[in-house]
Design a protein around this motif. Sequence first.
Motif, PDB file in Angstrom:
ATOM      1  N   VAL A 214       0.863  -1.173   0.000  1.00 24.76           N
ATOM      2  CA  VAL A 214       0.000   0.000   0.000  1.00 24.76           C
ATOM      3  C   VAL A 214       0.901   1.225   0.000  1.00 24.76           C
ATOM      4  CG1 VAL A 214      -0.244  -0.181   2.525  1.00 24.76           C
ATOM      5  CG2 VAL A 214      -1.756   1.318   1.247  1.00 24.76           C
ATOM      6  N   VAL A 215       0.606   2.189  -0.868  1.00 22.54           N
ATOM      7  CA  VAL A 215       1.359   3.433  -0.934  1.00 22.54           C
ATOM      8  C   VAL A 215       0.552   4.523  -0.241  1.00 22.54           C
ATOM      9  CG1 VAL A 215       2.393   5.187  -2.420  1.00 22.54           C
ATOM     10  CG2 VAL A 215       2.475   2.781  -3.094  1.00 22.54           C
ATOM     11  N   VAL A 281       4.231   6.052  -7.129  1.00 20.55           N
ATOM     12  CA  VAL A 281       3.152   5.108  -6.830  1.00 20.55           C
ATOM     13  C   VAL A 281       3.160   3.943  -7.815  1.00 20.55           C
ATOM     14  CG1 VAL A 281       0.668   4.785  -6.537  1.00 20.55           C
ATOM     15  CG2 VAL A 281       1.728   6.941  -5.820  1.00 20.55           C
ATOM     16  N   PHE A 282       2.925   4.222  -9.082  1.00 15.98           N
ATOM     17  CA  PHE A 282       2.672   3.147 -10.043  1.00 15.98           C
ATOM     18  C   PHE A 282       3.909   2.331 -10.382  1.00 15.98           C
ATOM     19  CE2 PHE A 282      -0.754   6.259 -11.605  1.00 15.98           C
ATOM     20  CZ  PHE A 282      -1.641   5.822 -10.637  1.00 15.98           C
ATOM     21  N   VAL A 287       2.063  -2.900  -5.855  1.00 16.83           N
ATOM     22  CA  VAL A 287       1.078  -1.962  -5.306  1.00 16.83           C
ATOM     23  C   VAL A 287      -0.336  -2.462  -5.573  1.00 16.83           C
ATOM     24  CG1 VAL A 287       0.201   0.402  -5.344  1.00 16.83           C
ATOM     25  CG2 VAL A 287       2.664  -0.025  -5.591  1.00 16.83           C
ATOM     26  N   ARG A 288      -1.123  -2.583  -4.507  1.00 14.29           N
ATOM     27  CA  ARG A 288      -2.521  -2.989  -4.623  1.00 14.29           C
ATOM     28  C   ARG A 288      -3.478  -1.872  -4.253  1.00 14.29           C
ATOM     29  NH1 ARG A 288      -3.799  -8.766  -2.137  1.00 14.29           N
ATOM     30  NH2 ARG A 288      -5.749  -8.183  -3.154  1.00 14.29           N
ATOM     31  N   VAL A 289      -3.009  -0.936  -3.432  1.00  9.18           N
ATOM     32  CA  VAL A 289      -3.892   0.132  -2.962  1.00  9.18           C
ATOM     33  C   VAL A 289      -3.051   1.365  -2.639  1.00  9.18           C
ATOM     34  CG1 VAL A 289      -3.771  -0.695  -0.582  1.00  9.18           C
ATOM     35  CG2 VAL A 289      -5.697   0.706  -1.267  1.00  9.18           C
ATOM     36  N   ARG A 325      -4.763   0.594 -13.619  1.00  5.06           N
ATOM     37  CA  ARG A 325      -3.697  -0.344 -13.278  1.00  5.06           C
ATOM     38  C   ARG A 325      -4.149  -1.371 -12.240  1.00  5.06           C
ATOM     39  NH1 ARG A 325      -2.006   4.524 -14.686  1.00  5.06           N
ATOM     40  NH2 ARG A 325      -0.047   4.772 -15.840  1.00  5.06           N
ATOM     41  N   GLY A 326      -5.455  -1.417 -11.975  1.00  8.95           N
ATOM     42  CA  GLY A 326      -5.985  -2.387 -11.026  1.00  8.95           C
ATOM     43  C   GLY A 326      -5.700  -2.055  -9.581  1.00  8.95           C
ATOM     44  N   ILE A 327      -5.477  -0.784  -9.267  1.00  3.78           N
ATOM     45  CA  ILE A 327      -5.119  -0.357  -7.923  1.00  3.78           C
ATOM     46  C   ILE A 327      -6.316   0.343  -7.271  1.00  3.78           C
ATOM     47  CG2 ILE A 327      -3.621   1.162  -6.570  1.00  3.78           C
ATOM     48  CD1 ILE A 327      -1.497   0.783  -8.785  1.00  3.78           C
TER      49      ILE A 327
END
Length: 414
Positions: A214-215, A281-282, A287-289, A325-327
Amino acid sequence: MTRAIKVRYLLALLVATLVPAPPLARADAGPTPGRVVTRTPSDMWTGTWEAAASGTAPALPGASFRNVVHTSVGGRAARVRLSNRLGTAPLRLGAVTLALQRPGSPASPRAVAGSMRTVTFGGAPSVTIPVGADLVSDPVALPVPADTNLLVSLRTPTDSGPATYHRSALQANFLAREGDRTAEESGAGYTTTLGNWYYVTGVDVLGPSAVGSVVTLGDSLTDGTGSTFSANHRWPDRLAARLRGLPPDRRLGVLNAGVAGNRVLLDGRGPSALARLDADVFSRTGVRVVIVMEGINDIKGTPEQTDPRALEDAYRRIVRRAHARGIRVIGATITPYGGHSAYTGAREAVRQAVNAAVRTRGLFDGLADFDATVRDPAHPSRILPAYDPGDHLHFDDAGMKALADTIDLTTLTP
């Protein structure tokens, strides 16, 4: 922030090619060289620590830097992210090492005996990073515990121009002004203490202990201003402690992308949140969330943002780019700052309007109502005195913990 720097900041990461490193050296011949790390089916790379590049400092040719970074999750191997993102000349690194900091010595450059490892790049112990680029090292075979301090040491043998750094580390780091001290376990040569992280912007770990990261995207409130120095009491650190209590299939590493003075819409202390999404972030591992806690500097800064819809639109843009990006994206309300020198009634009205949009308009996948947690019920435009370090804007250790405790962990790993 010039256009050229912004362009360099958004360049894609350059990833080092994985090749076998030299064979193991004798115990008395310096740090252990890196080795190829074999992955098992349950292993995955996860981000365990991050510092967003926030500016530059003068180069120190011939110096060695020892950065102290704190892991959120652990693994049986690691890799290091180094940056010349804001530099103006190729960055030459003569040597890089990774080690565990000696326990019980948060303000010491001393390494755990036998933990020193050479960090390689395409099998080589030295590397040149192009202008505007980041670089990820080869995997390093070092068991890395969760909730521990690592030492990332590097030497700049020549003048490579302005150094990309994170200005407000809130962590004691160390400098040896002359000589290659990167492999020195005792740290005796590191006679100067720094409050910044130089060149290092991330650490990833390999293992089955987490399902991603998580970011936390924010400004000084996320960067940790107001919390105890060298104690890892920022709210993202407190969040990491909560997540470590979850089973591995729900556990996340925590990456702190806070930059003191940062804004959502305009460049200020570093590129804006919108401009640094790719880099901070990306591009990060697993990264999921992302949790977005940013906007107060837009409201109280110069020039000030008087239209709450501009921030609402920016939040929507962040969410769209993350969803592509599915986040998932969790939105945090903007916390009070009544009593601060920049406070005005007009700015308070903008803050309240932005918070109302975050709460009611479905901008995000989840809500962290930080404002409701920390405001003084008797004076809603102010922080509770128990959480206020004295500037009426930032948070002390208790306030940081209250922010982290506000987050519903089921919104992070549903």
